[in-house]
Write an enzyme that holds these catalytic residues in place. Structure first.
Site, PDB file in Angstrom:
ATOM      1  N   GLU A  76       4.785  22.119  -2.764  1.00  9.40           N
ATOM      2  CA  GLU A  76       3.384  21.682  -2.656  1.00  9.40           C
ATOM      3  C   GLU A  76       2.486  22.867  -2.974  1.00  9.40           C
ATOM      4  O   GLU A  76       2.631  23.941  -2.382  1.00  9.40           O
ATOM      5  CB  GLU A  76       3.097  21.142  -1.258  1.00  9.40           C
ATOM      6  CG  GLU A  76       1.636  20.907  -0.934  1.00  9.40           C
ATOM      7  CD  GLU A  76       0.953  19.939  -1.884  1.00  9.40           C
ATOM      8  OE1 GLU A  76      -0.103  20.326  -2.451  1.00  9.40           O
ATOM      9  OE2 GLU A  76       1.468  18.818  -2.067  1.00  9.40           O
ATOM     10  N   GLY A  82      -0.979  16.335   1.460  1.00  7.35           N
ATOM     11  CA  GLY A  82      -1.645  15.967   0.221  1.00  7.35           C
ATOM     12  C   GLY A  82      -3.092  15.542   0.403  1.00  7.35           C
ATOM     13  O   GLY A  82      -3.712  15.772   1.442  1.00  7.35           O
ATOM     14  N   CYS A  99      -4.258  12.549   0.748  1.00  3.16           N
ATOM     15  CA  CYS A  99      -4.423  11.498   1.758  1.00  3.16           C
ATOM     16  C   CYS A  99      -4.766  12.092   3.122  1.00  3.16           C
ATOM     17  O   CYS A  99      -5.751  11.716   3.740  1.00  3.16           O
ATOM     18  CB  CYS A  99      -3.157  10.658   1.850  1.00  3.16           C
ATOM     19  SG  CYS A  99      -3.199   9.419   3.159  1.00  3.16           S
ATOM     20  N   LYS A 129     -10.867   7.649   7.732  1.00  3.88           N
ATOM     21  CA  LYS A 129     -10.636   6.816   8.916  1.00  3.88           C
ATOM     22  C   LYS A 129     -11.209   7.453  10.174  1.00  3.88           C
ATOM     23  O   LYS A 129     -11.524   6.753  11.143  1.00  3.88           O
ATOM     24  CB  LYS A 129      -9.144   6.531   9.081  1.00  3.88           C
ATOM     25  CG  LYS A 129      -8.535   5.796   7.884  1.00  3.88           C
ATOM     26  CD  LYS A 129      -9.380   4.601   7.456  1.00  3.88           C
ATOM     27  CE  LYS A 129      -8.877   3.982   6.170  1.00  3.88           C
ATOM     28  NZ  LYS A 129      -9.212   4.751   4.941  1.00  3.88           N
ATOM     29  N   GLY A 186     -19.632   1.005  -6.417  1.00  4.24           N
ATOM     30  CA  GLY A 186     -18.198   0.807  -6.564  1.00  4.24           C
ATOM     31  C   GLY A 186     -17.767  -0.597  -6.210  1.00  4.24           C
ATOM     32  O   GLY A 186     -18.531  -1.393  -5.656  1.00  4.24           O
ATOM     33  N   TYR A 223     -12.164  -0.699  -1.938  1.00 11.35           N
ATOM     34  CA  TYR A 223     -12.223  -0.626  -0.476  1.00 11.35           C
ATOM     35  C   TYR A 223     -12.914   0.648  -0.003  1.00 11.35           C
ATOM     36  O   TYR A 223     -13.541   0.663   1.072  1.00 11.35           O
ATOM     37  CB  TYR A 223     -10.820  -0.731   0.111  1.00 11.35           C
ATOM     38  CG  TYR A 223      -9.995   0.535   0.013  1.00 11.35           C
ATOM     39  CD1 TYR A 223      -9.942   1.433   1.074  1.00 11.35           C
ATOM     40  CD2 TYR A 223      -9.265   0.842  -1.137  1.00 11.35           C
ATOM     41  CE1 TYR A 223      -9.199   2.599   0.992  1.00 11.35           C
ATOM     42  CE2 TYR A 223      -8.505   1.991  -1.228  1.00 11.35           C
ATOM     43  CZ  TYR A 223      -8.479   2.877  -0.160  1.00 11.35           C
ATOM     44  OH  TYR A 223      -7.745   4.030  -0.250  1.00 11.35           O
ATOM     45  N   ILE A 224     -12.818   1.712  -0.791  1.00 12.71           N
ATOM     46  CA  ILE A 224     -13.454   2.964  -0.391  1.00 12.71           C
ATOM     47  C   ILE A 224     -14.969   2.790  -0.340  1.00 12.71           C
ATOM     48  O   ILE A 224     -15.631   3.253   0.595  1.00 12.71           O
ATOM     49  CB  ILE A 224     -13.071   4.100  -1.360  1.00 12.71           C
ATOM     50  CG1 ILE A 224     -11.552   4.303  -1.354  1.00 12.71           C
ATOM     51  CG2 ILE A 224     -13.776   5.396  -0.973  1.00 12.71           C
ATOM     52  CD1 ILE A 224     -11.060   5.322  -2.361  1.00 12.71           C
ATOM     53  N   HIS A 245      -3.070 -15.582  24.834  1.00 12.03           N
ATOM     54  CA  HIS A 245      -4.417 -16.093  25.141  1.00 12.03           C
ATOM     55  C   HIS A 245      -4.986 -15.340  26.353  1.00 12.03           C
ATOM     56  O   HIS A 245      -4.306 -15.169  27.357  1.00 12.03           O
ATOM     57  CB  HIS A 245      -4.365 -17.585  25.462  1.00 12.03           C
ATOM     58  CG  HIS A 245      -5.691 -18.114  25.939  1.00 12.03           C
ATOM     59  ND1 HIS A 245      -6.737 -18.351  25.079  1.00 12.03           N
ATOM     60  CD2 HIS A 245      -6.140 -18.421  27.183  1.00 12.03           C
ATOM     61  CE1 HIS A 245      -7.770 -18.797  25.777  1.00 12.03           C
ATOM     62  NE2 HIS A 245      -7.433 -18.853  27.064  1.00 12.03           N
TER      63      HIS A 245
END
Length: 482
Positions: free
Chosen positions: A39, A45, A47, A56, A184, A187-188, A446
């Protein structure tokens, strides 16, 4: 050293330490293979360090902000409430650091050799790694390319990361935008719009079609929610250019009818297309096939055109989702170890951590109509769910699509509280070729958000108890709360 003079022998060499790469490394190590993971930046990375996790953190904070009015409604006195972006940034850094350290610890525990450096292919069985002034050669039996993708700005827009922002820089802003333009169709863009609106920014959304690739019913409910929250929507528009000044931006829009409109704000977020990170890998000399879009072509085992070299995650194109990369990484490792394993993206879910959250899997109503002779559609408004009433989150709808001839479930689409957790039931159902009865037969706790899914399934054949008989069909229903 002279290239080729001495090479370290490894079963598997993985280039890229994002979700696809490190999951592949750990799975390969579990299966007894010697693994080297390379890496050039930080484990986890894009993400973990710039994308999924930072975003998030913001959506989590936004959800808490959105709950404040309900918290006071149920008798919890909060006093003066204010949003402090600096503290959120500090929290984001803390979470990212802890998660990255967790990945590092897992790699160490699995005896994975982790190297910080730049890797490139020297031949079909050798990779060179440049780390500072050192250069080493690794001879591998198998290699996995997990280098991801980078965002490419539209030709007419220059991302300056100051007032013109992309998916990385939007979550690093030091001051809350006064008026954020969001451009856009993915979803972003949805998450950015809803998060910053919850924090107190004025938000305007610019989109080509307004559906964001969602089922029409979900898209309409989203637009209704935005109208209620005074989020302005520019539909069927394309941004022709963006100009910025020290304290504002102006976007020139072209409408579907050819008109020119100007949208002004303090900042603009731009959802960008992705380009595979392969320029420095040297794969051209190996003849590895690529798609027309420039991504690495793979089969259902994540193998490239050279069977002993695999590719996983964003570098392979398709939906840029960590869940896809993780699955591909595990499949690649298992295939290398001789196990029967494959990737099938048919029921890859769409997940949006918006307010309320959105989740869907399978065919939309439009797609189902095109593929099946006759379909049934059942939907249930979240407002009819008793638990949603208790927690004060009644926006949304759950929609189920089935094949009339065989009662086969074809698609599950949700917008509303609990959607992201609840969609797993839909994914499992579709993977197991569930019929309507399979979804109706089990017990649903429930009171819980789960019951909205049950009643949507029951509505397929006008059996939903908490919908009046006359309202059992169609997408606009007035529910009876339990």
């Amino acid at each position: 050293m002279v290239v080729g003079e001495l090479a370290h022998e490894r079963d598997v060499v993985i280039i890229g330490g994002g979700p696809g790469g490190y999951n592949a490394a750990i799975r390969a190590a579990q299966l007894g293979l010697s693994v080297t993971l390379i890496e050039k930046a930080e484990l986890g990375g894009v993400c973990l360090n710039k994308g999924c996790i930072p975003s998030k953190v913001f959506t989590h904070a936004a959800q808490k902000m959105a709950e404040i009015s309900h918290i006071e409604e149920i008798g919890i006195k909060l006093g003066h409430v204010s949003f402090q972006l600096g503290k959120l940034q500090n929290y984001k850094t803390k979470v990212v650091t802890q998660l990255r350290q967790g990945v590092e610890a897992l790699c160490k525990a699995n005896r994975i050799e982790v190297i910080c450096g730049k890797a490139s292919f020297l031949s079909e069985d050798r990779i060179g790694v440049e780390s500072g002034e050192a250069f080493a050669v690794y001879r591998f039996r198998h290699a996995i390319i997990a280098t991801g993708a980078s965002y490419v700005s539209p030709p007419s827009i220059t991302i300056d990361h100051d007032r013109i922002l992309n998916a990385y820089s939007i979550y690093g802003v030091e001051a809350l935008p006064n008026h954020l333009l969001v451009y856009g169709d993915d979803y972003i863009a949805l998450e950015v719009a809803m998060s910053f609106h919850a924090f107190g920014s004025q938000v305007s959304v610019i989109t080509n079609d307004g559906t964001f690739g969602l089922d029409e019913t979900v898209a309409k409910e989203l637009q209704r929610i935005w109208k209620k929250r005074k989020i302005k929507l520019y539909r069927h528009c394309k941004v022709e250019s963006v100009t910025s000044s020290p304290d504002a931006v102006a976007a020139t829009l072209k409408t579907a009818s050819g008109e020119t409109v100007t949208a002004e704000g303090s900042h603009i977020f731009v959802a960008c297309e992705a380009k595979a990170n392969i320029d420095e890998l040297g794969i051209d000399r190996l003849g590895i096939r690529r798609t027309e879009q420039g991504f690495i072509e793979i089969n259902h085992q994540a193998q490239t055109s050279l069977p002993h070299i695999f590719a996983v995650g964003d570098v392979t194109g398709g939906p840029m989702l960590a869940v896809k990369a993780i699955k591909q990484g595990k499949v690649a490792a298992e295939t290398i170890a001789g196990k029967q394993s494959e990737i099938d993206l048919t029921f890859l879910p769409t997940i949006v951590h918006s307010i309320p959250p959105i989740a869907s899997v399978g065919l939309t109503e439009e797609e189902a109509k095109a593929q099946y002779e006759d379909i049934r559609v059942g939907s249930f408004p979240v407002a009819g769910n008793g638990y949603a009433g208790i927690i004060g989150q009644k926006d949304g709808v759950v929609k189920i699509i089935s094949d009339t001839k065989h009662d086969l479930i074809l698609g599950v689409h949700m917008i509303g509280v609990g959607a992201i957790d609840l969609i797993s039931s839909g994914i499992i159902g579709l993977e197991m070729a569930a019929h309507e009865e399979d979804m109706k037969f089990p017990f649903y706790p429930h009171p819980s958000n789960n019951e909205s899914l049950l009643e949507a399934v029951e509505a397929l054949q006008a059996e939903a108890v908490h919908l009046p008989p006359a309202k059992q069909k169609g997408n606009e229903k007035k529910a009876v709360s339990r």
